[in-house]
Design a protein around this motif. Structure first.
Motif, PDB file in Angstrom:
ATOM      1  N   PRO A 227       0.838  -1.214   0.000  1.00 10.24           N
ATOM      2  CA  PRO A 227       0.000   0.000   0.000  1.00 10.24           C
ATOM      3  C   PRO A 227       0.865   1.253   0.000  1.00 10.24           C
ATOM      4  O   PRO A 227       1.843   1.358   0.753  1.00 10.24           O
ATOM      5  N   GLY A 228       0.546   2.186  -0.876  1.00 10.57           N
ATOM      6  CA  GLY A 228       1.367   3.379  -1.033  1.00 10.57           C
ATOM      7  C   GLY A 228       2.548   3.183  -1.955  1.00 10.57           C
ATOM      8  O   GLY A 228       3.336   4.126  -2.166  1.00 10.57           O
ATOM      9  N   GLY A 229       2.681   1.976  -2.518  1.00  7.68           N
ATOM     10  CA  GLY A 229       3.792   1.677  -3.406  1.00  7.68           C
ATOM     11  C   GLY A 229       3.705   2.418  -4.729  1.00  7.68           C
ATOM     12  O   GLY A 229       2.643   2.942  -5.107  1.00  7.68           O
ATOM     13  N   VAL A 230       4.827   2.442  -5.453  1.00  9.30           N
ATOM     14  CA  VAL A 230       4.944   3.228  -6.686  1.00  9.30           C
ATOM     15  C   VAL A 230       5.338   2.328  -7.848  1.00  9.30           C
ATOM     16  O   VAL A 230       6.251   1.501  -7.729  1.00  9.30           O
ATOM     17  N   LEU A 231       4.656   2.504  -8.968  1.00 11.83           N
ATOM     18  CA  LEU A 231       5.034   1.870 -10.232  1.00 11.83           C
ATOM     19  C   LEU A 231       5.629   2.928 -11.136  1.00 11.83           C
ATOM     20  O   LEU A 231       5.020   3.987 -11.355  1.00 11.83           O
ATOM     21  N   ILE A 232       6.809   2.661 -11.671  1.00 11.39           N
ATOM     22  CA  ILE A 232       7.413   3.512 -12.688  1.00 11.39           C
ATOM     23  C   ILE A 232       7.492   2.693 -13.965  1.00 11.39           C
ATOM     24  O   ILE A 232       8.189   1.680 -14.026  1.00 11.39           O
ATOM     25  N   THR A 233       6.743   3.112 -14.974  1.00 18.03           N
ATOM     26  CA  THR A 233       6.705   2.362 -16.229  1.00 18.03           C
ATOM     27  C   THR A 233       6.733   3.346 -17.393  1.00 18.03           C
ATOM     28  O   THR A 233       6.937   4.553 -17.202  1.00 18.03           O
ATOM     29  N   SER A 234       6.543   2.853 -18.595  1.00 14.60           N
ATOM     30  CA  SER A 234       6.647   3.687 -19.785  1.00 14.60           C
ATOM     31  C   SER A 234       5.814   3.087 -20.905  1.00 14.60           C
ATOM     32  O   SER A 234       5.313   1.963 -20.801  1.00 14.60           O
ATOM     33  N   PHE A 235       5.704   3.828 -21.992  1.00 11.49           N
ATOM     34  CA  PHE A 235       4.963   3.346 -23.159  1.00 11.49           C
ATOM     35  C   PHE A 235       5.419   4.132 -24.370  1.00 11.49           C
ATOM     36  O   PHE A 235       6.026   5.209 -24.240  1.00 11.49           O
ATOM     37  N   MET A 236       5.152   3.606 -25.549  1.00  9.31           N
ATOM     38  CA  MET A 236       5.493   4.287 -26.793  1.00  9.31           C
ATOM     39  C   MET A 236       4.260   4.942 -27.373  1.00  9.31           C
ATOM     40  O   MET A 236       3.213   4.301 -27.500  1.00  9.31           O
ATOM     41  N   THR A 237       4.368   6.222 -27.715  1.00  7.73           N
ATOM     42  CA  THR A 237       3.239   6.935 -28.310  1.00  7.73           C
ATOM     43  C   THR A 237       3.235   6.752 -29.829  1.00  7.73           C
ATOM     44  O   THR A 237       4.293   6.587 -30.437  1.00  7.73           O
ATOM     45  N   PRO A 238       2.054   6.792 -30.441  1.00  8.95           N
ATOM     46  CA  PRO A 238       1.985   6.572 -31.896  1.00  8.95           C
ATOM     47  C   PRO A 238       2.545   7.758 -32.668  1.00  8.95           C
ATOM     48  O   PRO A 238       2.388   8.912 -32.261  1.00  8.95           O
ATOM     49  N   PRO A 239       3.205   7.485 -33.780  1.00 14.21           N
ATOM     50  CA  PRO A 239       3.694   8.575 -34.636  1.00 14.21           C
ATOM     51  C   PRO A 239       2.525   9.251 -35.351  1.00 14.21           C
ATOM     52  O   PRO A 239       1.439   8.672 -35.487  1.00 14.21           O
ATOM     53  N   PRO A 240       2.712  10.480 -35.819  1.00 13.99           N
ATOM     54  CA  PRO A 240       1.635  11.203 -36.502  1.00 13.99           C
ATOM     55  C   PRO A 240       1.066  10.462 -37.698  1.00 13.99           C
ATOM     56  O   PRO A 240      -0.125  10.585 -38.002  1.00 13.99           O
ATOM     57  N   ILE A 241       1.905   9.671 -38.369  1.00 14.20           N
ATOM     58  CA  ILE A 241       1.431   8.955 -39.555  1.00 14.20           C
ATOM     59  C   ILE A 241       0.390   7.894 -39.212  1.00 14.20           C
ATOM     60  O   ILE A 241      -0.409   7.487 -40.053  1.00 14.20           O
ATOM     61  N   LEU A 242       0.374   7.465 -37.941  1.00  8.54           N
ATOM     62  CA  LEU A 242      -0.557   6.418 -37.519  1.00  8.54           C
ATOM     63  C   LEU A 242      -1.738   6.934 -36.717  1.00  8.54           C
ATOM     64  O   LEU A 242      -2.748   6.240 -36.594  1.00  8.54           O
ATOM     65  N   SER A 243      -1.613   8.124 -36.140  1.00 12.79           N
ATOM     66  CA  SER A 243      -2.691   8.600 -35.273  1.00 12.79           C
ATOM     67  C   SER A 243      -2.766  10.123 -35.267  1.00 12.79           C
ATOM     68  O   SER A 243      -1.745  10.801 -35.137  1.00 12.79           O
ATOM     69  N   GLU A 244      -3.994  10.627 -35.368  1.00 13.96           N
ATOM     70  CA  GLU A 244      -4.202  12.066 -35.250  1.00 13.96           C
ATOM     71  C   GLU A 244      -3.958  12.533 -33.818  1.00 13.96           C
ATOM     72  O   GLU A 244      -3.771  13.730 -33.573  1.00 13.96           O
ATOM     73  N   LYS A 245      -3.969  11.602 -32.872  1.00 13.51           N
ATOM     74  CA  LYS A 245      -3.752  11.934 -31.461  1.00 13.51           C
ATOM     75  C   LYS A 245      -2.286  11.786 -31.062  1.00 13.51           C
ATOM     76  O   LYS A 245      -1.971  11.761 -29.875  1.00 13.51           O
ATOM     77  N   SER A 246      -1.412  11.709 -32.027  1.00 19.69           N
ATOM     78  CA  SER A 246       0.012  11.582 -31.727  1.00 19.69           C
ATOM     79  C   SER A 246       0.483  12.748 -30.866  1.00 19.69           C
ATOM     80  O   SER A 246       0.137  13.911 -31.107  1.00 19.69           O
ATOM     81  N   ALA A 247       1.284  12.425 -29.852  1.00 18.15           N
ATOM     82  CA  ALA A 247       1.813  13.446 -28.941  1.00 18.15           C
ATOM     83  C   ALA A 247       3.200  13.931 -29.349  1.00 18.15           C
ATOM     84  O   ALA A 247       3.783  14.778 -28.671  1.00 18.15           O
ATOM     85  N   TRP A 248       3.730  13.405 -30.423  1.00 18.77           N
ATOM     86  CA  TRP A 248       5.108  13.733 -30.805  1.00 18.77           C
ATOM     87  C   TRP A 248       5.301  15.239 -30.956  1.00 18.77           C
ATOM     88  O   TRP A 248       4.457  15.950 -31.508  1.00 18.77           O
TER      89      TRP A 248
END
Length: 313
Positions: A227-248
């Motif tokens: 309880p109170g523990g922390v997860l540090i993780t990551s993910f890859m965001t989509p490139p603009p060519i694949l998604s209009e919601k790209s964060a690049w």
């Protein structure tokens, strides 16, 4: 680990193939045949693609990528810990130098690794228990400064025996082998890991296309946190060519290298790390797994964000 506990096969690995029965020449012929069958691209003829494949086959990382379609613990560690200096650069060929020193995806994951280490270092306290799943060579934890942190316990979980062996060697080199416990287990069904204060996890979700399975992965992490523990993780965001919601952030990316990066990873290597997700999707998945207080730390290009998530008290 007893002999009976050791795996008979590593075919379950998501990140890379366990091995290949092809010789280097046979592998290159196989890749060339695949490229010829796929045909020309608007920005690259088959002949140009084959020339790139031949150039990849000239150095160790390139050959590994052609054979395995992903990165193992060793090569991930080499990429994220690589530091540029003139002598190193002189020893590399043109394409190898470009991959290590300039390719946007590599720069993003190297920056992400630095963010992980900063966040993990800030969480250190005497007696803390931290786990890396999957651990790879465990550089995220083993390269931290423990000089003022007594009684820290580190746990590594991985399905790759070579990764576990490499993590043990790195722990010995760092003089902290007496502080770690390593286990061969699936991240989705960990049995040996006690409840810990911090779990760090990078890379696994980018190989898993099933969103429900990713939620199950995060749920496994949640279950193994105090309880109170922390997860540090990551993910890859989509490139603009694949998604209009790209964060690049395109201003932070060398646009001239994106066609080559796409050509290398998507067509020639046929990479397995193609599971992109947005910030919103990742937040929803973590919340579904029970996490709260979810925050993001973006790399400059917003290609490989870090996520900090908390298990409620």
């Amino acid at each position: 680990m007893s002999e009976s506990d050791k795996p008979k096969s590593v075919a379950q690995l998501l990140s890379h193939q366990a091995h290949s029965s092809l010789s280097p020449d046979e592998l290159l012929r196989f890749v060339k045949e695949r490229l010829r069958e796929a045909g020309d691209l608007p920005n690259a003829t088959v002949e140009a693609q084959i020339l790139l494949a031949e150039e990849l086959a000239e150095f160790s990382l390139g050959r590994f990528l052609l054979e395995n379609r992903g990165l193992n613990a060793y090569w991930t560690h080499q990429l994220v810990t690589w530091d540029s200096n003139p002598e190193k650069l002189r020893r590399l060929g043109k394409l190898e130098r470009l991959i290590f020193a300039r390719l946007p995806a590599v720069l993003a994951t190297r920056e992400r690794f630095g963010i992980f280490r900063q966040q993990l270092q800030a969480l250190l306290r005497p007696g803390i228990m931290m786990a890396s799943v999957p651990c790879g060579l465990m550089g995220d934890l083993l390269l931290l400064d423990y000089s003022r942190q007594p009684n820290v316990w580190l746990f590594g979980v991985d399905l790759d025996m070579q990764a576990l062996a490499g993590a043990l060697e790195l722990a010995k080199d760092r003089g902290i082998a007496d502080r770690i416990s390593l286990s061969y287990e699936n991240a989705w069904s960990i049995a040996s890991l006690p409840k810990v204060d911090v779990i760090t996890s990078n890379g696994l979700n980018v190989y898993e296309p099933n969103d429900d399975r990713v939620v199950e992965l995060y749920t496994s992490f949640h279950n193994h946190l105090l309880p109170g523990g922390v997860l540090i993780t990551s993910f890859m965001t989509p490139p603009p060519i694949l998604s209009e919601k790209s964060a690049w952030v395109e201003a932070e990316i060398d646009q001239s290298l994106l066609p080559l990066q796409h050509l290398l990873f998507s067509r020639i290597i046929d990479a397995k790390w193609t599971c992109f997700r947005t910030h919103e999707q990742t937040r929803a998945q973590l919340e579904k797994a029970g996490f709260t207080g979810i925050g993001f730390i973006n790399d400059r290009a917003r290609m490989f964000p870090t996520v900090i998530a908390h298990k409620p008290l």
